[in-house]
Design an enzyme around this catalytic site. Structure first.
Site, PDB file in Angstrom:
ATOM      1  N   SER A 273     -27.039 -11.055 -19.217  1.00 31.86           N
ATOM      2  CA  SER A 273     -26.927  -9.750 -18.626  1.00 31.86           C
ATOM      3  C   SER A 273     -25.753  -9.475 -17.550  1.00 31.86           C
ATOM      4  O   SER A 273     -25.790  -8.343 -17.226  1.00 31.86           O
ATOM      5  CB  SER A 273     -28.395  -9.308 -18.074  1.00 31.86           C
ATOM      6  OG  SER A 273     -29.407  -9.100 -19.100  1.00 31.86           O
TER       7      SER A 273
ATOM      8  N   LYS B 246     -27.499  -4.051  -8.380  1.00 34.15           N
ATOM      9  CA  LYS B 246     -28.348  -3.849  -9.489  1.00 34.15           C
ATOM     10  C   LYS B 246     -29.691  -3.577  -8.963  1.00 34.15           C
ATOM     11  O   LYS B 246     -30.124  -4.441  -7.806  1.00 34.15           O
ATOM     12  CB  LYS B 246     -28.300  -4.907 -10.376  1.00 34.15           C
ATOM     13  CG  LYS B 246     -29.098  -4.787 -11.632  1.00 34.15           C
ATOM     14  CD  LYS B 246     -29.043  -6.098 -12.559  1.00 34.15           C
ATOM     15  CE  LYS B 246     -29.976  -5.827 -13.834  1.00 34.15           C
ATOM     16  NZ  LYS B 246     -29.686  -7.068 -14.796  1.00 34.15           N
TER      17      LYS B 246
ATOM     18  N   SER C  96     -28.413  -6.335 -19.179  1.00 38.99           N
ATOM     19  CA  SER C  96     -28.724  -5.138 -18.377  1.00 38.99           C
ATOM     20  C   SER C  96     -28.323  -4.668 -16.997  1.00 38.99           C
ATOM     21  O   SER C  96     -28.694  -3.885 -16.428  1.00 38.99           O
ATOM     22  CB  SER C  96     -30.503  -5.644 -17.920  1.00 38.99           C
ATOM     23  OG  SER C  96     -30.546  -6.613 -17.285  1.00 38.99           O
TER      24      SER C  96
END
Length: 485
Positions: free
Chosen positions: A192, A92, A168
């Site tokens: 997330s 990420k 996210s």
């Protein structure tokens, strides 16, 4: 299982037995495939799928191939670094890597922040032989919603590209689900890791707060943030956590614990015998009838497996849920305050408005939130003791993945996210695939445990996946499919 009877006839449905770290690691050692071949196939898949799904912000093709060659050479010479050796992973893009950059998917981010290179987790994963494929998409600074006004890819769901991945840790989730890599890192401040895992039909684990260092990651809410493993199966997540876990002097929130091989504990005869099924009215009211029906099927599967199920009303659940969102906004504002003032228009509208609300939260509010966190944490553990339950179960979300346009307002409400309470307590929480809703979108079951009993949570999730095959199912937009649109 009620909601699986017609599954085999669903259009665009695949069974992908090999898309796992567990099997691929075995194939590497058996000489059935090389790490270079894995990476080359992954890159080819991304050439086709990334333009559709918006998985990557930055790919590291050359360094990934070099790392694969090293892994092959080491394995051939007899050096075996463990199950991640030669396995492609996605990272990420709020986590710093040697290759850089770290953009946080924001025009406001100072590019020099990423010059710090690998943090402890990347060092550990590379030390275990993992191959870093690139930096994956997120919501800006890991907060807010998809922003179509900024020059970044919008991550889309492989099961239906007109729907969101959840946030996210979006690109990591859709990259695993679509077969562009085998596992990866996400972050979880209010859900997330678990939300996109549920939306995309994969497994995602938020381990106990303090078990894994967060250094080298742009913070959102420091006292709620976790970096967690995401992969096809619980076995794969356990293999990643074994490498990731352990204190580090660069992160004062980490806790010293004896090392544990989480893979080795999966088949121990210590599986949870009794589970509490969360019955809070606010959770049920914020879930669709179909989601609750799928969850009931999953609970029945657990019951058939010999786990006793009892109803469990989580004390202070709503206060923990709301408190997480209040506090993380305040903590985010404290980190972004000066930059937000100087670069207001460079932030996307969803991110800046969400973060700016933190300015409205007083010191007294935060003190009260912290009081509630401690009271609730003790109350939950006391009630678990009284009920004799080792884990709690709930749907991960109240609805399946939402469309970008025309979504049911209940489905996009914060109440429909059933993850934040467990960031408040810091308890371990796992999301595993448990079936599909009426639109053919994946549904996730959440398994919550006591602090530092991560092995208990993973063991029950693994047991569930031995009984079911939801985690082996993949969308039509997958590396093994010839569909391109």
């Amino acid at each position: 299982r009620g909601n699986s009877r017609d599954l085999s006839s669903r259009v665009g449905f695949l069974i992908v037995e090999s898309n796992s770290i567990q099997k691929t690691s075995s194939d590497l050692r058996a000489g059935k495939i090389t790490s270079r071949e894995l990476v080359e196939r992954a890159l080819q898949a991304s050439d086709r799928l990334n333009p559709i799904l918006g998985t990557y912000l930055c790919r590291f093709d050359e360094s990934a191939l070099d790392a694969a060659d090293r892994a092959d050479s080491e394995l051939q010479s007899g050096m075996d670094r463990g199950p991640l050796h030669g396995i492609p992973l996605g990272i990420k893009d709020i986590i710093s890597t040697d290759e850089g950059p770290t953009s946080a998917q924001s025009l406001a981010q100072d590019p020099s922040w990423g010059d710090q290179g690998d943090g402890p987790l990347l060092q550990r994963l590379r030390g275990a032989g993992a191959v870093v494929m690139g930096k994956t998409t997120t919501m800006e600074y890991a907060i807010g919603f998809p922003d179509f006004d900024k020059p970044f890819p919008v991550p889309r769901n492989p099961w239906n590209a007109d729907r969101w991945t959840g946030g996210s840790s979006s690109g990591t989730a859709n990259g695993i689900s679509s077969g562009q890599f085998f596992g990866g890192l996400g972050t979880d401040t209010g859900g997330s890791v678990r939300l996109p895992a549920a939306y995309c039909g994969i497994s995602g684990f938020k381990q106990t707060f303090g078990l894994v260092p967060k250094s080298g990651c742009i913070p959102l809410g420091l006292s709620y943030d976790h970096i967690g493993p995401m992969a096809t199966s619980v076995w794969d997540c356990a293999a990643m956590l074994t490498v990731m876990a352990g204190s580090d002097p660069t992160d004062r929130t980490t806790v010293r614990r004896p090392p544990l091989d989480y893979v080795a504990t999966l088949n121990e005869d210590k599986a949870a015998k009794k589970a509490g099924v969360v019955t809070n009215r606010s959770l049920i009211d914020a879930s669709s009838e179909q989601m609750m029906a799928v969850f009931d099927d999953a609970v029945n599967d657990m019951r058939v497996a010999g786990v006793e199920m009892v109803p469990f009303e989580v004390p202070h659940y709503e206060a923990m849920h709301d408190g997480t969102f209040i506090a993380l906004q305040a903590e985010a504002f404290s980190w972004h305050r000066n930059q937000l003032r100087d670069k207001w228009t460079q932030y996307g509208r969803p991110a800046r408005l969400t973060i700016a609300q933190g300015a409205l939260i007083s010191a007294g509010d935060l003190v009260q939130v912290e009081r509630v966190r401690e009271i609730a944490r003790k109350a939950v553990l006391a009630q678990m003791d009284e009920a004799g339950v080792e884990v709690l179960l709930s749907p991960t979300t109240g609805y399946g993945a939402t469309p970008f346009e025309g979504a049911d307002r209940k489905a996009i409400s914060l109440a429909a996210i059933h993850t934040p309470a467990w960031n408040s307590t810091g308890f371990p929480a796992l999301s595993v695939p448990m079936g599909f809703d009426q639109d053919g979108m994946p549904c996730g079951m959440q398994i919550i445990g006591r602090p530092f009993q991560d092995d208990v949570v993973l063991r029950l999730g693994h047991r569930y996946q031995q009984l079911t095959d939801w985690h082996t199912q993949a969308p039509a937009l997958h590396a093994d499919s010839n569909l391109t649109e």
